[in-house]
Design an enzyme around this catalytic site. Structure first.
Site, PDB file in Angstrom:
ATOM      1  N   ASP A   1       0.844  -1.189   0.000  1.00 52.75           N
ATOM      2  CA  ASP A   1       0.000   0.000   0.000  1.00 52.75           C
ATOM      3  C   ASP A   1       0.883   1.243   0.000  1.00 52.75           C
ATOM      4  O   ASP A   1       1.543   1.544   0.992  1.00 52.75           O
ATOM      5  CB  ASP A   1      -0.909  -0.021   1.229  1.00 52.75           C
ATOM      6  CG  ASP A   1      -1.871   1.149   1.270  1.00 52.75           C
ATOM      7  OD1 ASP A   1      -1.803   2.038   0.387  1.00 52.75           O
ATOM      8  OD2 ASP A   1      -2.702   1.190   2.202  1.00 52.75           O
ATOM      9  N   PHE A   2       0.875   1.969  -1.104  1.00 52.70           N
ATOM     10  CA  PHE A   2       1.726   3.156  -1.228  1.00 52.70           C
ATOM     11  C   PHE A   2       1.460   4.182  -0.135  1.00 52.70           C
ATOM     12  O   PHE A   2       2.379   4.896   0.286  1.00 52.70           O
ATOM     13  CB  PHE A   2       1.521   3.805  -2.607  1.00 52.70           C
ATOM     14  CG  PHE A   2       2.217   5.130  -2.752  1.00 52.70           C
ATOM     15  CD1 PHE A   2       3.581   5.191  -2.986  1.00 52.70           C
ATOM     16  CD2 PHE A   2       1.504   6.318  -2.636  1.00 52.70           C
ATOM     17  CE1 PHE A   2       4.230   6.412  -3.106  1.00 52.70           C
ATOM     18  CE2 PHE A   2       2.143   7.544  -2.755  1.00 52.70           C
ATOM     19  CZ  PHE A   2       3.504   7.593  -2.991  1.00 52.70           C
TER      20      PHE A   2
ATOM     21  N   LYS B   1      -3.308  10.879 -12.011  1.00 52.28           N
ATOM     22  CA  LYS B   1      -4.709  10.799 -12.414  1.00 52.28           C
ATOM     23  C   LYS B   1      -5.594  11.395 -11.332  1.00 52.28           C
ATOM     24  O   LYS B   1      -5.323  11.270 -10.140  1.00 52.28           O
ATOM     25  CB  LYS B   1      -5.109   9.346 -12.671  1.00 52.28           C
ATOM     26  CG  LYS B   1      -6.585   9.189 -13.059  1.00 52.28           C
ATOM     27  CD  LYS B   1      -6.849   7.873 -13.737  1.00 52.28           C
ATOM     28  CE  LYS B   1      -6.756   6.696 -12.809  1.00 52.28           C
ATOM     29  NZ  LYS B   1      -7.065   5.433 -13.512  1.00 52.28           N
TER      30      LYS B   1
END
Length: 244
Positions: A131-132, A196
């Protein structure tokens, strides 16, 4: 001063509240799944991705952006956030020559990270099932980089959609600010950020925050991005560094 600026982002209050969506009705899920399948079957970029051996159609969004803005160059260090299944990493590895296939060019480095597993890609260092947004994972990335700075932080990351627009937008913005905060710590001067975003009421605020640290910021909508999607990309170039 730099650390105080970083801390200010962590106090973005509307994004700090924990969002835990309730399960959606099965009927809504079925309609959504049928719509997705129908759209996939009629999408020319899906077939084109198969023909060109890209793992998914999103490769063409990055290719369009790079064709226009020329951001990817041999020898760069690029962090690909939310990389699964790996189509952006495929494009990046070729463009920056991290696979070393062109012996006459500098060899770059691609680091791909995602919560999901990423199958091996030649020339790409993979941090899969990670998980970044976790501080522990970000520390591991920093340790891997060591003294090196990144030329580009690229994020095609998005949260799992709940179908509740406000909740989805909050989750997306939270991810974007996580990417921005980390980018400020690891990007070299004159570096690039590409992320994004879904258009919403806070889109302009995020754009303005990126402008504080990057000299040139643009909103980009690739042609390969579906016309009915609120998806856009924010491209920040010429990182100014952390300074007052």
């Amino acid at each position: 001063m730099g650390m105080r600026l970083l801390k200010r982002f962590s106090t973005f209050t509307c994004l700090e509240k924990k969002v835990s969506p309730n399960s959606l009705k099965s009927k809504t899920k079925n309609v959504s799944s049928q719509h997705w399948l129908s759209r996939q079957l009629s999408d020319p970029y899906v077939e084109k991705a198969k023909l060109m051996n890209y793992r998914c159609r999103s490769a063409f969004k990055l290719l369009e952006i790079d064709d226009k803005y020329k951001i990817l160059k041999p020898g760069q260090i690029v962090l690909d956030v939310g990389a699964s299944p790996g189509s952006w990493s495929q494009v990046i590895a070729h463009k920056i020559n991290s696979n070393g296939k062109n012996k006459e060019l500098l060899t770059g480095t691609v680091i791909a990270i995602d919560k999901q597993n990423i199958y091996p890609i030649e020339g790409v260092t993979i941090f899969g099932n990670m998980d970044f947004t976790s501080e522990e994972v970000q520390k591991k990335l920093m340790e891997f980089l060591g003294e090196r700075k990144v030329d580009i932080v690229a994020s095609d990351m998005a949260p799992s959609a709940t179908g509740i627009r406000d909740m989805d937008n909050e989750n997306m913005l939270k991810l974007c600010y996580s990417v921005l905060r980390f980018s400020l710590q690891v990007t070299k001067n004159s570096g690039i950020i590409l992320m994004k975003l879904w258009q919403c009421g806070d889109t302009k605020k995020l754009e303005n925050d990126i402008c504080r640290f990057y000299n040139n910021v643009k909103v980009v909508k690739p042609k390969s991005s579906r016309s009915d999607s609120t998806e856009i990309y924010l491209l920040g170039r010429e990182f100014k560094g952390l300074r007052s």
